[in-house]
Every structure is written in C-alpha cells, then in structure tokens.
Design a protein around this motif. Sequence first.
Motif, PDB file in Angstrom:
ATOM      1  N   PRO A   1      54.422  29.367 -29.602  1.00 25.48           N
ATOM      2  CA  PRO A   1      53.986  28.191 -30.836  1.00 25.48           C
ATOM      3  C   PRO A   1      53.223  28.509 -31.856  1.00 25.48           C
ATOM      4  N   TYR A   2      52.361  29.783 -31.498  1.00 21.83           N
ATOM      5  CA  TYR A   2      51.640  30.316 -32.759  1.00 21.83           C
ATOM      6  C   TYR A   2      51.797  31.835 -32.627  1.00 21.83           C
ATOM      7  N   PRO A   3      51.577  32.394 -34.013  1.00 17.45           N
ATOM      8  CA  PRO A   3      51.716  31.905 -35.170  1.00 17.45           C
ATOM      9  C   PRO A   3      53.059  30.941 -35.225  1.00 17.45           C
ATOM     10  N   SER A   4      53.179  30.274 -36.261  1.00 24.01           N
ATOM     11  CA  SER A   4      54.251  29.444 -36.546  1.00 24.01           C
ATOM     12  C   SER A   4      55.315  29.898 -37.473  1.00 24.01           C
ATOM     13  N   GLU A   5      54.956  30.749 -38.436  1.00 25.95           N
ATOM     14  CA  GLU A   5      55.766  31.161 -39.501  1.00 25.95           C
ATOM     15  C   GLU A   5      55.747  32.525 -39.555  1.00 25.95           C
ATOM     16  N   ARG A   6      56.893  33.130 -39.913  1.00 28.09           N
ATOM     17  CA  ARG A   6      57.067  34.774 -39.909  1.00 28.09           C
ATOM     18  C   ARG A   6      56.581  35.353 -38.700  1.00 28.09           C
TER      19      ARG A   6
ATOM     20  N   GLY B   1      49.469  40.858 -45.783  1.00 26.61           N
ATOM     21  CA  GLY B   1      49.216  39.819 -45.200  1.00 26.61           C
ATOM     22  C   GLY B   1      49.287  38.460 -45.842  1.00 26.61           C
ATOM     23  N   PRO B   2      48.602  37.527 -45.579  1.00 23.06           N
ATOM     24  CA  PRO B   2      47.580  37.537 -44.520  1.00 23.06           C
ATOM     25  C   PRO B   2      48.264  37.329 -43.076  1.00 23.06           C
ATOM     26  N   PHE B   3      47.561  38.452 -42.124  1.00 27.92           N
ATOM     27  CA  PHE B   3      48.296  38.213 -40.828  1.00 27.92           C
ATOM     28  C   PHE B   3      47.350  37.363 -39.817  1.00 27.92           C
ATOM     29  N   ARG B   4      48.490  36.926 -38.863  1.00 21.35           N
ATOM     30  CA  ARG B   4      47.754  36.074 -37.650  1.00 21.35           C
ATOM     31  C   ARG B   4      48.285  36.654 -36.439  1.00 21.35           C
ATOM     32  N   SER B   5      47.422  36.420 -35.436  1.00 24.18           N
ATOM     33  CA  SER B   5      48.135  36.939 -34.098  1.00 24.18           C
ATOM     34  C   SER B   5      47.349  36.096 -32.804  1.00 24.18           C
ATOM     35  N   ALA B   6      48.003  36.332 -31.796  1.00 25.05           N
ATOM     36  CA  ALA B   6      47.618  35.546 -30.656  1.00 25.05           C
ATOM     37  C   ALA B   6      48.029  36.425 -29.401  1.00 25.05           C
ATOM     38  N   VAL B   7      47.328  36.498 -28.418  1.00 25.06           N
ATOM     39  CA  VAL B   7      47.647  37.123 -27.087  1.00 25.06           C
ATOM     40  C   VAL B   7      47.900  35.920 -26.015  1.00 25.06           C
ATOM     41  N   TYR B   8      49.054  36.149 -25.202  1.00 20.38           N
ATOM     42  CA  TYR B   8      49.487  35.251 -24.326  1.00 20.38           C
ATOM     43  C   TYR B   8      49.677  35.810 -23.160  1.00 20.38           C
ATOM     44  N   ASP B   9      49.493  34.572 -21.833  1.00 18.97           N
ATOM     45  CA  ASP B   9      49.904  34.845 -20.590  1.00 18.97           C
ATOM     46  C   ASP B   9      51.171  34.167 -20.319  1.00 18.97           C
ATOM     47  N   LEU B  10      52.284  34.970 -20.099  1.00 19.80           N
ATOM     48  CA  LEU B  10      53.807  34.315 -19.976  1.00 19.80           C
ATOM     49  C   LEU B  10      54.012  33.946 -18.319  1.00 19.80           C
ATOM     50  N   GLY B  11      53.236  34.637 -17.734  1.00 15.40           N
ATOM     51  CA  GLY B  11      53.649  34.518 -16.091  1.00 15.40           C
ATOM     52  C   GLY B  11      53.319  35.649 -15.576  1.00 15.40           C
ATOM     53  N   ARG B  12      54.409  35.881 -14.457  1.00 14.03           N
ATOM     54  CA  ARG B  12      54.088  37.111 -13.458  1.00 14.03           C
ATOM     55  C   ARG B  12      55.397  37.693 -13.391  1.00 14.03           C
ATOM     56  N   VAL B  13      55.167  38.935 -12.889  1.00 17.81           N
ATOM     57  CA  VAL B  13      56.405  39.944 -12.614  1.00 17.81           C
ATOM     58  C   VAL B  13      56.106  40.384 -11.042  1.00 17.81           C
TER      59      VAL B  13
ATOM     60  N   LEU C   1      58.218  33.002 -15.257  1.00 18.48           N
ATOM     61  CA  LEU C   1      57.538  32.516 -16.540  1.00 18.48           C
ATOM     62  C   LEU C   1      56.930  31.143 -16.177  1.00 18.48           C
ATOM     63  N   ARG C   2      55.530  30.925 -16.996  1.00 17.81           N
ATOM     64  CA  ARG C   2      55.044  29.900 -17.042  1.00 17.81           C
ATOM     65  C   ARG C   2      56.042  28.903 -17.870  1.00 17.81           C
ATOM     66  N   GLU C   3      56.029  27.610 -17.584  1.00 17.45           N
ATOM     67  CA  GLU C   3      56.489  26.578 -18.374  1.00 17.45           C
ATOM     68  C   GLU C   3      56.290  26.567 -19.796  1.00 17.45           C
ATOM     69  N   ARG C   4      55.057  26.965 -20.119  1.00 12.83           N
ATOM     70  CA  ARG C   4      54.590  27.232 -21.675  1.00 12.83           C
ATOM     71  C   ARG C   4      53.623  28.210 -21.558  1.00 12.83           C
ATOM     72  N   PRO C   5      53.757  29.133 -22.475  1.00 15.53           N
ATOM     73  CA  PRO C   5      52.931  30.323 -22.495  1.00 15.53           C
ATOM     74  C   PRO C   5      51.298  29.947 -22.804  1.00 15.53           C
ATOM     75  N   VAL C   6      50.345  30.603 -21.837  1.00 10.08           N
ATOM     76  CA  VAL C   6      48.977  30.156 -22.118  1.00 10.08           C
ATOM     77  C   VAL C   6      48.388  31.038 -23.155  1.00 10.08           C
ATOM     78  N   ARG C   7      47.843  30.643 -24.261  1.00  8.96           N
ATOM     79  CA  ARG C   7      47.154  31.158 -25.072  1.00  8.96           C
ATOM     80  C   ARG C   7      45.926  31.808 -24.702  1.00  8.96           C
ATOM     81  N   LEU C   8      45.694  33.319 -24.636  1.00  9.68           N
ATOM     82  CA  LEU C   8      44.540  33.804 -24.273  1.00  9.68           C
ATOM     83  C   LEU C   8      43.339  34.335 -25.292  1.00  9.68           C
ATOM     84  N   GLY C   9      43.903  34.423 -26.746  1.00  9.25           N
ATOM     85  CA  GLY C   9      43.127  34.476 -27.774  1.00  9.25           C
ATOM     86  C   GLY C   9      43.958  34.481 -29.064  1.00  9.25           C
ATOM     87  N   VAL C  10      43.196  34.183 -30.447  1.00  6.33           N
ATOM     88  CA  VAL C  10      43.705  34.063 -31.482  1.00  6.33           C
ATOM     89  C   VAL C  10      43.099  35.161 -32.489  1.00  6.33           C
ATOM     90  N   PHE C  11      43.488  35.816 -33.187  1.00  6.88           N
ATOM     91  CA  PHE C  11      42.842  36.840 -34.021  1.00  6.88           C
ATOM     92  C   PHE C  11      43.423  36.669 -35.572  1.00  6.88           C
TER      93      PHE C  11
END
Length: 308
Positions: free
Chosen positions: A205-210, A237-249, A261-271
């Motif tokens: 869901p984030y970032p939402s553009e490009r 830029g301007p650049f935007r990033s996020a790190v996600y927990d998608l689930g397990r292997v 995979l999780r039903e929805r990715p869990v956002r762990l950090g935004v940069f």
Amino acid sequence: MTRLQFFGRCAVAAVVAVACAAPGPAAADDGWVVTGPGITSGISGIAEVDPGRGSGELLAVHDNKHAGEPRVSRLRIGAAGAAEVRRLRWDGPRLPVDLEALSDVPGRPGEFVALESSGRGYHLRLRPRSVRVVREFTVPGVAAGETGEKGENYESFALVRQGGRLIAVWAHRGQDADPAGLRLARLEWPGLRFGVPRSVQVTVPYPSERVRHISDADITVTGRLVTAAASDPGDDGPFRSAVYDLGRVRVGTDGEPSPYLRERPVRLGVFGGHKVEAVACGADASTAVLGTDDENLGGWVRSGDVCG
C-alpha cells in the motif's frame, strides 16, 4: 560487535572523501551514513561479510552499466564512525550490467551470489582486493543472454538454509499496477540447480505512486520474509521507501519451500527521502542493514530493527 554497533551518527570516508551529510532530502533522516556521492555510488544489494561473527564488514553491489564504474565495494564503519569504502575489482569473463541483489551463501564463508536485473547470477568468492567469479547461472524462467521473463526486472535474491535445504528467493520488482512476482525454490548448491519455483504476486500500500513493490527481499533464519518497497520518480527523487513483513517461508515434507503470506503486508518501517534497494537481516533475526540507491544523492546505509 553486532551489525548495529558499527554505525555511527555521521561518516568520513577512509578511502574516498565522504561527508557527514549531503544536500537534499536524503540528509534529513537520522541514522543514515553516506557511503559515496553521485549516481554511481548507489547501493542495490548488500550482505554481511562474516555473518554471525560480528566483523562489522559489509559487501555491497552497485547497479552500474559502463566500464570504469564500480560493481562491488567493501564497507566498514570504524570505531569513530568513519566510513571506509573500498572499491573491489571484478575478476570474471564479463563485466556485469545492472547488479541488483547480493546474498551471502550460508555455511560458505567468503562466498556470495549477485544477481543482475536480467536474471543472470554470479557465484562470487571474496578476495582481499577483488571478487572472483566462480560460476554463472540464470534463475528459472530466464534464458541465458536474454532479459527477464515477460520484461521482468529482478531486484532481489536471497539464500537461507532451512531443514537442511538451501532455499533461494528472488522477485520481479513490479511497478504500480504491475504486481511484484516473488519466487521460491530449493537450490542444490554443488550444481547450482533450482527446484521447481513456487510463486506469488505481491503489492504493497505504500509508497503509493511510482512504486516498486519489491525492491529487495531477505529471509531470516526463522523463515520470516522481509521485503523493501520504494518509490522512484527520477534521479533527483523525492524518494520514499518502506520495509514489510510479508509472512513466512516454510519447507514442507516434500523438501520444497512454500510462501505463507499474510492477508495484508505488515509495515515495519518508513524511510522518507531514500530509495531502499538493499535489506540484509542479521544472524540473530532481529537486526538489519538497509542500503539505498538514491541516484544523484548517492549511496547510504543504516541499521534498523525490522527483521525481528
């Protein structure tokens, strides 16, 4: 010393001059250390040199395409917070084009795998002043010498050992309405033979553009699937990033890995202000090093608690 401990609050290069901060939005985030100026210094993949041993050294790849531009660097943050950046020579039959991912090989110190955006991979052995190409390969679905399947662009590759098996994960990055394509397969190391890949599509869901839905991926020793996503509107830029927990292997009774995979990715950090293209989780499955390819704003690294 853990991977987190070797990061200072600012950096001065011991090999090339690197400032403590740079103009533009990339200088605004706390914890980031600049590793090189300009578009050829961006970090597109990163791995620990001695996983679990606390050496504080990192190996990074750069997505450069022309002769004379760096492909691999060795990084270290000294006790005083000084960034030591040593460019390494590429020792192989061909000069790679657009290296986008790097992983250490579990259980084989000094050995790594790097992947081009085309899907061509390189088994590397680290030397004091160079990396030597031991073997080349292509990930499943990509014919040698061709670009990615259906125009795919690969920006991640990671290896983990689970249940006595070596597991590989790689992904087409996706773009906006085009989902990322995440693949998993067993890898027989002696012959570099992949099992039949299992794949899933991923959007964030984030970032939402490009947005590139997966700009890198890693699997922790406990099987947690951690990915980065990044917005890339252009070289400034301007650049935007996020790190996600998608689930397990998990490795099934058949010895093959599957993504849960999780039903929805869990956002762990935004940069904000950075384009994260490199994620390497620590041996304790809690800490991580993040690397960025901020194009004209250079390359940056920082630690983060995004893998636990």
